[in-house]
Design a protein around this motif. Sequence first.
Motif, PDB file in Angstrom:
ATOM      1  N   TYR A   1       0.875  -1.163   0.000  1.00  0.00           N
ATOM      2  CA  TYR A   1       0.000   0.000   0.000  1.00  0.00           C
ATOM      3  C   TYR A   1       0.914   1.215   0.000  1.00  0.00           C
ATOM      4  CZ  TYR A   1      -3.554  -3.362   1.314  1.00  0.00           C
ATOM      5  OH  TYR A   1      -4.398  -4.436   1.329  1.00  0.00           O
ATOM      6  N   LEU A   2       0.595   2.212  -0.834  1.00  0.00           N
ATOM      7  CA  LEU A   2       1.458   3.373  -0.974  1.00  0.00           C
ATOM      8  C   LEU A   2       0.712   4.643  -0.590  1.00  0.00           C
ATOM      9  CD1 LEU A   2       3.016   2.460  -4.447  1.00  0.00           C
ATOM     10  CD2 LEU A   2       4.061   2.137  -2.191  1.00  0.00           C
ATOM     11  N   ALA A   3       1.431   5.559   0.058  1.00  0.00           N
ATOM     12  CA  ALA A   3       0.870   6.858   0.425  1.00  0.00           C
ATOM     13  C   ALA A   3       1.930   7.933   0.190  1.00  0.00           C
ATOM     14  CB  ALA A   3       0.432   6.848   1.890  1.00  0.00           C
ATOM     15  N   SER A   4       1.474   9.165  -0.100  1.00  0.00           N
ATOM     16  CA  SER A   4       2.393  10.235  -0.491  1.00  0.00           C
ATOM     17  C   SER A   4       2.853  11.124   0.659  1.00  0.00           C
ATOM     18  CB  SER A   4       1.754  11.104  -1.575  1.00  0.00           C
ATOM     19  OG  SER A   4       0.571  11.699  -1.079  1.00  0.00           O
ATOM     20  N   ASP A   5       2.233  11.010   1.825  1.00  0.00           N
ATOM     21  CA  ASP A   5       2.683  11.753   3.014  1.00  0.00           C
ATOM     22  C   ASP A   5       2.053  11.132   4.256  1.00  0.00           C
ATOM     23  OD1 ASP A   5       0.063  12.921   3.511  1.00  0.00           O
ATOM     24  OD2 ASP A   5       0.501  14.435   2.003  1.00  0.00           O
ATOM     25  N   GLY A   6       2.424  11.666   5.412  1.00  0.00           N
ATOM     26  CA  GLY A   6       1.944  11.097   6.667  1.00  0.00           C
ATOM     27  C   GLY A   6       0.440  11.134   6.831  1.00  0.00           C
ATOM     28  N   VAL A   7      -0.182  12.209   6.349  1.00  0.00           N
ATOM     29  CA  VAL A   7      -1.642  12.331   6.462  1.00  0.00           C
ATOM     30  C   VAL A   7      -2.321  11.224   5.659  1.00  0.00           C
ATOM     31  CG1 VAL A   7      -3.635  13.799   5.937  1.00  0.00           C
ATOM     32  CG2 VAL A   7      -1.562  14.819   6.898  1.00  0.00           C
ATOM     33  N   GLU A   8      -1.868  11.039   4.414  1.00  0.00           N
ATOM     34  CA  GLU A   8      -2.437   9.983   3.572  1.00  0.00           C
ATOM     35  C   GLU A   8      -2.122   8.606   4.161  1.00  0.00           C
ATOM     36  OE1 GLU A   8      -2.299   8.319  -1.013  1.00  0.00           O
ATOM     37  OE2 GLU A   8      -1.390  10.272  -0.606  1.00  0.00           O
ATOM     38  N   GLY A   9      -0.922   8.454   4.708  1.00  0.00           N
ATOM     39  CA  GLY A   9      -0.529   7.192   5.328  1.00  0.00           C
ATOM     40  C   GLY A   9      -1.447   6.823   6.487  1.00  0.00           C
ATOM     41  N   LEU A  10      -1.717   7.798   7.347  1.00  0.00           N
ATOM     42  CA  LEU A  10      -2.628   7.541   8.471  1.00  0.00           C
ATOM     43  C   LEU A  10      -4.024   7.220   7.963  1.00  0.00           C
ATOM     44  CD1 LEU A  10      -1.673  10.240  11.142  1.00  0.00           C
ATOM     45  CD2 LEU A  10      -1.311   7.770  11.260  1.00  0.00           C
ATOM     46  N   GLY A  11      -4.429   7.890   6.883  1.00  0.00           N
ATOM     47  CA  GLY A  11      -5.759   7.687   6.324  1.00  0.00           C
ATOM     48  C   GLY A  11      -5.980   6.283   5.794  1.00  0.00           C
ATOM     49  N   CYS A  12      -4.914   5.639   5.321  1.00  0.00           N
ATOM     50  CA  CYS A  12      -5.102   4.282   4.784  1.00  0.00           C
ATOM     51  C   CYS A  12      -4.609   3.205   5.750  1.00  0.00           C
ATOM     52  CB  CYS A  12      -4.454   4.146   3.406  1.00  0.00           C
ATOM     53  SG  CYS A  12      -2.690   4.310   3.348  1.00  0.00           S
ATOM     54  N   LEU A  13      -4.317   3.592   6.980  1.00  0.00           N
ATOM     55  CA  LEU A  13      -3.820   2.642   7.970  1.00  0.00           C
ATOM     56  C   LEU A  13      -4.803   1.502   8.225  1.00  0.00           C
ATOM     57  CD1 LEU A  13      -1.240   2.379   9.654  1.00  0.00           C
ATOM     58  CD2 LEU A  13      -2.392   3.611  11.493  1.00  0.00           C
ATOM     59  N   SER A  14      -6.070   1.827   8.399  1.00  0.00           N
ATOM     60  CA  SER A  14      -7.029   0.765   8.717  1.00  0.00           C
ATOM     61  C   SER A  14      -7.290  -0.137   7.511  1.00  0.00           C
ATOM     62  CB  SER A  14      -8.334   1.350   9.258  1.00  0.00           C
ATOM     63  OG  SER A  14      -8.943   2.170   8.294  1.00  0.00           O
ATOM     64  N   ASP A  15      -7.339   0.436   6.291  1.00  0.00           N
ATOM     65  CA  ASP A  15      -7.534  -0.388   5.093  1.00  0.00           C
ATOM     66  C   ASP A  15      -6.331  -1.283   4.836  1.00  0.00           C
ATOM     67  OD1 ASP A  15     -10.042   0.562   4.578  1.00  0.00           O
ATOM     68  OD2 ASP A  15      -9.416   1.991   3.051  1.00  0.00           O
ATOM     69  N   ALA A  16      -5.127  -0.728   4.969  1.00  0.00           N
ATOM     70  CA  ALA A  16      -3.903  -1.490   4.709  1.00  0.00           C
ATOM     71  C   ALA A  16      -3.665  -2.531   5.800  1.00  0.00           C
ATOM     72  CB  ALA A  16      -2.701  -0.550   4.615  1.00  0.00           C
ATOM     73  N   ASP A  17      -3.996  -2.189   7.047  1.00  0.00           N
ATOM     74  CA  ASP A  17      -3.743  -3.051   8.205  1.00  0.00           C
ATOM     75  C   ASP A  17      -2.346  -3.678   8.095  1.00  0.00           C
ATOM     76  OD1 ASP A  17      -4.204  -4.321  10.624  1.00  0.00           O
ATOM     77  OD2 ASP A  17      -5.248  -6.008   9.697  1.00  0.00           O
ATOM     78  N   PRO A  18      -1.301  -2.836   8.003  1.00  0.00           N
ATOM     79  CA  PRO A  18       0.035  -3.332   7.673  1.00  0.00           C
ATOM     80  C   PRO A  18       0.701  -4.127   8.791  1.00  0.00           C
ATOM     81  CG  PRO A  18       0.152  -1.021   8.277  1.00  0.00           C
ATOM     82  CD  PRO A  18      -1.305  -1.392   8.261  1.00  0.00           C
TER      83      PRO A  18
END
Length: 122
Positions: free
Chosen positions: A30-47
């Motif tokens: 899962y890829l994100a372009s900054d910390g805000v986007e990263g936090l936003g996809c944390l639950s979907d990615a469940d890394p």
Amino acid sequence: MTVRILAVDDSPTIRALVGKALRGAGFDVYLASDGVEGLGCLSDADPHLIITDINMPHMDGFGLIENVRASGSHADVPILVLTTESGADLKAKARHAGATGWIVKPFEDARLIAVIDKVLGR
């Protein structure tokens, strides 16, 4: 079980390189372009592991690490910092924020995979 990795970097080139290396090694990426986007996809990615750059707009890597560590659900997820920075003071700041490890760009695919395997105990 396929290991899920969230990679956060503001450089489209680095995101593409990291994504290619990790997918080639069999990881779900899962890829994100900054910390805000990263936090936003944390639950979907469940890394199982997070890789983050330090210098990014909107929320830098330190902010991302601190927010992940403060989250109830993903507080224990290993976080690797992937950055051009190599200063001891920044490494100490990242460790204090909760980073698990540090990799300096440019990276070699095999070394990145080896560090991930070591951190995940694979």
